[in-house]
Design a protein around this motif. Structure first.
Motif, PDB file in Angstrom:
ATOM      1  N   ALA A 156      -4.320  10.469  -0.637  1.00  0.00           N
ATOM      2  CA  ALA A 156      -4.467   9.442  -1.676  1.00  0.00           C
ATOM      3  C   ALA A 156      -3.949   8.097  -1.181  1.00  0.00           C
ATOM      4  CB  ALA A 156      -3.695   9.869  -2.929  1.00  0.00           C
ATOM      5  N   MET A 157      -4.450   7.026  -1.806  1.00  0.00           N
ATOM      6  CA  MET A 157      -3.982   5.683  -1.462  1.00  0.00           C
ATOM      7  C   MET A 157      -4.110   4.775  -2.687  1.00  0.00           C
ATOM      8  SD  MET A 157      -5.219   3.021   1.505  1.00  0.00           S
ATOM      9  CE  MET A 157      -6.807   2.679   0.783  1.00  0.00           C
ATOM     10  N   VAL A 158      -3.071   4.008  -2.951  1.00  0.00           N
ATOM     11  CA  VAL A 158      -3.102   2.974  -3.985  1.00  0.00           C
ATOM     12  C   VAL A 158      -2.695   1.671  -3.303  1.00  0.00           C
ATOM     13  CG1 VAL A 158      -2.094   2.130  -6.130  1.00  0.00           C
ATOM     14  CG2 VAL A 158      -2.589   4.578  -5.868  1.00  0.00           C
ATOM     15  N   ARG A 159      -3.545   0.659  -3.453  1.00  0.00           N
ATOM     16  CA  ARG A 159      -3.321  -0.638  -2.811  1.00  0.00           C
ATOM     17  C   ARG A 159      -3.141  -1.706  -3.887  1.00  0.00           C
ATOM     18  NH1 ARG A 159      -4.884  -3.002   2.221  1.00  0.00           N
ATOM     19  NH2 ARG A 159      -5.155  -5.239   2.029  1.00  0.00           N
ATOM     20  N   PHE A 160      -2.065  -2.469  -3.754  1.00  0.00           N
ATOM     21  CA  PHE A 160      -1.812  -3.616  -4.620  1.00  0.00           C
ATOM     22  C   PHE A 160      -2.058  -4.865  -3.772  1.00  0.00           C
ATOM     23  CE2 PHE A 160       0.705  -0.148  -6.291  1.00  0.00           C
ATOM     24  CZ  PHE A 160       0.500  -0.242  -7.663  1.00  0.00           C
ATOM     25  N   VAL A 191       0.845  -1.194   0.000  1.00  0.00           N
ATOM     26  CA  VAL A 191       0.000   0.000   0.000  1.00  0.00           C
ATOM     27  C   VAL A 191       0.880   1.243   0.000  1.00  0.00           C
ATOM     28  CG1 VAL A 191      -1.784   1.276   1.255  1.00  0.00           C
ATOM     29  CG2 VAL A 191      -1.789  -1.236   1.278  1.00  0.00           C
ATOM     30  N   PHE A 192       0.520   2.200  -0.850  1.00  0.00           N
ATOM     31  CA  PHE A 192       1.138   3.521  -0.876  1.00  0.00           C
ATOM     32  C   PHE A 192       0.054   4.508  -0.459  1.00  0.00           C
ATOM     33  CE2 PHE A 192       3.334   1.016  -4.024  1.00  0.00           C
ATOM     34  CZ  PHE A 192       4.658   1.398  -3.948  1.00  0.00           C
ATOM     35  N   ARG A 193       0.385   5.445   0.444  1.00  0.00           N
ATOM     36  CA  ARG A 193      -0.591   6.481   0.773  1.00  0.00           C
ATOM     37  C   ARG A 193       0.131   7.767   1.117  1.00  0.00           C
ATOM     38  NH1 ARG A 193      -2.054   7.628   6.268  1.00  0.00           N
ATOM     39  NH2 ARG A 193      -0.990   6.261   7.723  1.00  0.00           N
ATOM     40  N   THR A 194      -0.594   8.865   0.990  1.00  0.00           N
ATOM     41  CA  THR A 194      -0.029  10.171   1.296  1.00  0.00           C
ATOM     42  C   THR A 194      -0.652  10.719   2.572  1.00  0.00           C
ATOM     43  OG1 THR A 194      -1.699  11.345  -0.014  1.00  0.00           O
ATOM     44  CG2 THR A 194       0.359  10.709  -1.136  1.00  0.00           C
ATOM     45  N   VAL A 195       0.116  11.536   3.273  1.00  0.00           N
ATOM     46  CA  VAL A 195      -0.376  12.281   4.420  1.00  0.00           C
ATOM     47  C   VAL A 195       0.110  13.715   4.244  1.00  0.00           C
ATOM     48  CG1 VAL A 195      -0.303  12.561   6.924  1.00  0.00           C
ATOM     49  CG2 VAL A 195      -0.321  10.259   5.929  1.00  0.00           C
ATOM     50  N   PRO A 238       5.756  -2.221 -11.885  1.00  0.00           N
ATOM     51  CA  PRO A 238       6.774  -3.024 -12.558  1.00  0.00           C
ATOM     52  C   PRO A 238       6.360  -3.501 -13.947  1.00  0.00           C
ATOM     53  CG  PRO A 238       6.458  -3.794 -10.316  1.00  0.00           C
ATOM     54  CD  PRO A 238       5.390  -2.776 -10.589  1.00  0.00           C
ATOM     55  N   ASP A 239       5.050  -3.623 -14.173  1.00  0.00           N
ATOM     56  CA  ASP A 239       4.554  -4.072 -15.478  1.00  0.00           C
ATOM     57  C   ASP A 239       4.329  -2.926 -16.457  1.00  0.00           C
ATOM     58  OD1 ASP A 239       2.384  -2.868 -14.294  1.00  0.00           O
ATOM     59  OD2 ASP A 239       1.047  -4.613 -14.463  1.00  0.00           O
ATOM     60  N   GLY A 240       4.654  -1.681 -16.049  1.00  0.00           N
ATOM     61  CA  GLY A 240       4.491  -0.522 -16.916  1.00  0.00           C
ATOM     62  C   GLY A 240       3.101   0.093 -16.876  1.00  0.00           C
ATOM     63  N   ARG A 241       2.200  -0.491 -16.094  1.00  0.00           N
ATOM     64  CA  ARG A 241       0.844   0.061 -15.980  1.00  0.00           C
ATOM     65  C   ARG A 241       0.814   1.212 -14.981  1.00  0.00           C
ATOM     66  NH1 ARG A 241      -3.138  -4.411 -14.533  1.00  0.00           N
ATOM     67  NH2 ARG A 241      -4.549  -2.654 -14.705  1.00  0.00           N
ATOM     68  N   TRP A 242      -0.101   2.159 -15.234  1.00  0.00           N
ATOM     69  CA  TRP A 242      -0.261   3.329 -14.383  1.00  0.00           C
ATOM     70  C   TRP A 242      -1.399   3.105 -13.393  1.00  0.00           C
ATOM     71  CZ3 TRP A 242       3.358   6.916 -14.384  1.00  0.00           C
ATOM     72  CH2 TRP A 242       4.219   6.962 -15.482  1.00  0.00           C
ATOM     73  N   HIS A 243      -1.179   3.536 -12.153  1.00  0.00           N
ATOM     74  CA  HIS A 243      -2.162   3.428 -11.081  1.00  0.00           C
ATOM     75  C   HIS A 243      -2.266   4.817 -10.445  1.00  0.00           C
ATOM     76  CE1 HIS A 243      -1.781  -0.968 -11.361  1.00  0.00           C
ATOM     77  NE2 HIS A 243      -0.516  -0.678 -11.635  1.00  0.00           N
ATOM     78  N   CYS A 244      -3.496   5.328 -10.337  1.00  0.00           N
ATOM     79  CA  CYS A 244      -3.679   6.700  -9.899  1.00  0.00           C
ATOM     80  C   CYS A 244      -4.768   6.799  -8.844  1.00  0.00           C
ATOM     81  CB  CYS A 244      -4.086   7.572 -11.080  1.00  0.00           C
ATOM     82  SG  CYS A 244      -3.032   7.377 -12.525  1.00  0.00           S
ATOM     83  N   ASP A 245      -4.636   7.791  -7.959  1.00  0.00           N
ATOM     84  CA  ASP A 245      -5.675   8.032  -6.971  1.00  0.00           C
ATOM     85  C   ASP A 245      -5.613   9.473  -6.499  1.00  0.00           C
ATOM     86  OD1 ASP A 245      -7.805   6.855  -5.190  1.00  0.00           O
ATOM     87  OD2 ASP A 245      -6.474   7.764  -3.706  1.00  0.00           O
ATOM     88  N   ASP A 246      -6.802   9.953  -6.086  1.00  0.00           N
ATOM     89  CA  ASP A 246      -6.886  11.293  -5.522  1.00  0.00           C
ATOM     90  C   ASP A 246      -7.224  11.234  -4.033  1.00  0.00           C
ATOM     91  OD1 ASP A 246      -7.140  13.971  -5.001  1.00  0.00           O
ATOM     92  OD2 ASP A 246      -8.915  14.270  -6.206  1.00  0.00           O
ATOM     93  N   ASP A 247      -8.391  10.782  -3.664  1.00  0.00           N
ATOM     94  CA  ASP A 247      -8.827  10.918  -2.272  1.00  0.00           C
ATOM     95  C   ASP A 247      -9.231   9.620  -1.583  1.00  0.00           C
ATOM     96  OD1 ASP A 247      -8.507  13.702  -2.255  1.00  0.00           O
ATOM     97  OD2 ASP A 247     -10.477  14.008  -3.154  1.00  0.00           O
ATOM     98  N   SER A 248      -8.752   8.481  -2.011  1.00  0.00           N
ATOM     99  CA  SER A 248      -9.223   7.213  -1.430  1.00  0.00           C
ATOM    100  C   SER A 248      -8.914   7.055   0.047  1.00  0.00           C
ATOM    101  CB  SER A 248      -8.639   6.016  -2.185  1.00  0.00           C
ATOM    102  OG  SER A 248      -9.258   5.894  -3.426  1.00  0.00           O
ATOM    103  N   TYR A 249      -7.848   7.667   0.540  1.00  0.00           N
ATOM    104  CA  TYR A 249      -7.534   7.514   1.962  1.00  0.00           C
ATOM    105  C   TYR A 249      -8.381   8.448   2.824  1.00  0.00           C
ATOM    106  CZ  TYR A 249      -4.985   6.330   6.138  1.00  0.00           C
ATOM    107  OH  TYR A 249      -4.662   5.877   7.391  1.00  0.00           O
TER     108      TYR A 249
END
Length: 148
Positions: free
Chosen positions: A117-121, A85-89, A101-112
């Motif tokens: 923002a938060m991006v969960r793999f 998980v990546f998130r911002t504070v 790693p696969d070259g795909r883009w993952h984006c988020d604004d306000d999920s956290y």
């Protein structure tokens, strides 16, 4: 016709260079690290200056926010059975843009929540994750990137 082509070439050469996208090959602004699944300390925290002059909306997917040309952080990850998980504070509205790693883009604004923002793999891949922390309204702001 030759005169038109020459004029177009001169105009193109004289035009200022504008950065239209990010560049994952550049050195990360705020460092890089290699971590393996189950790493400690958890979360791993990095202080960053979010924002930049590149419009994240130019990227594939539903990206938003103003980012820098170079990634803010680079994580080389050895996956296991745990999610990543990546998130911002931040006190400002921040966004996350991650090139996996696969070259795909993952984006988020306000999920956290609260403008963070938060991006969960759930099933992360091993490899390099280039991370940009953007600002929704432009400008720059202090932020902390959490990896957990």
């Amino acid at each position: 016709m030759k005169l038109c082509l020459l004029a177009a070439a001169l105009l193109a050469a004289a035009a200022p260079t504008v950065s239209l996208a990010q560049d994952a090959s550049l050195t990360a602004n705020f460092g890089e690290i290699s971590l393996s699944s189950g790493f400690t300390p958890d979360p791993y925290r990095v202080s960053v200056q979010a924002g930049g002059s590149v419009d994240g909306a130019r990227l594939p997917g539903a990206c938003t926010g103003m980012i820098s040309q170079a990634p803010d952080f680079e994580l080389t990850y050895q996956a296991g059975s745990l999610p990543l998980v990546f998130r911002t504070v931040s006190s400002e509205d921040t966004t996350l843009i991650i090139n996996g790693p696969d070259g795909r883009w993952h984006c988020d604004d306000d999920s956290y929540g609260d403008g963070d923002a938060m991006v969960r793999f759930n099933r992360p891949q091993s490899g390099t994750y280039d991370v940009w922390v953007g600002t929704f309204g432009g400008g720059t702001t202090s932020a902390t990137l959490h990896n957990t």
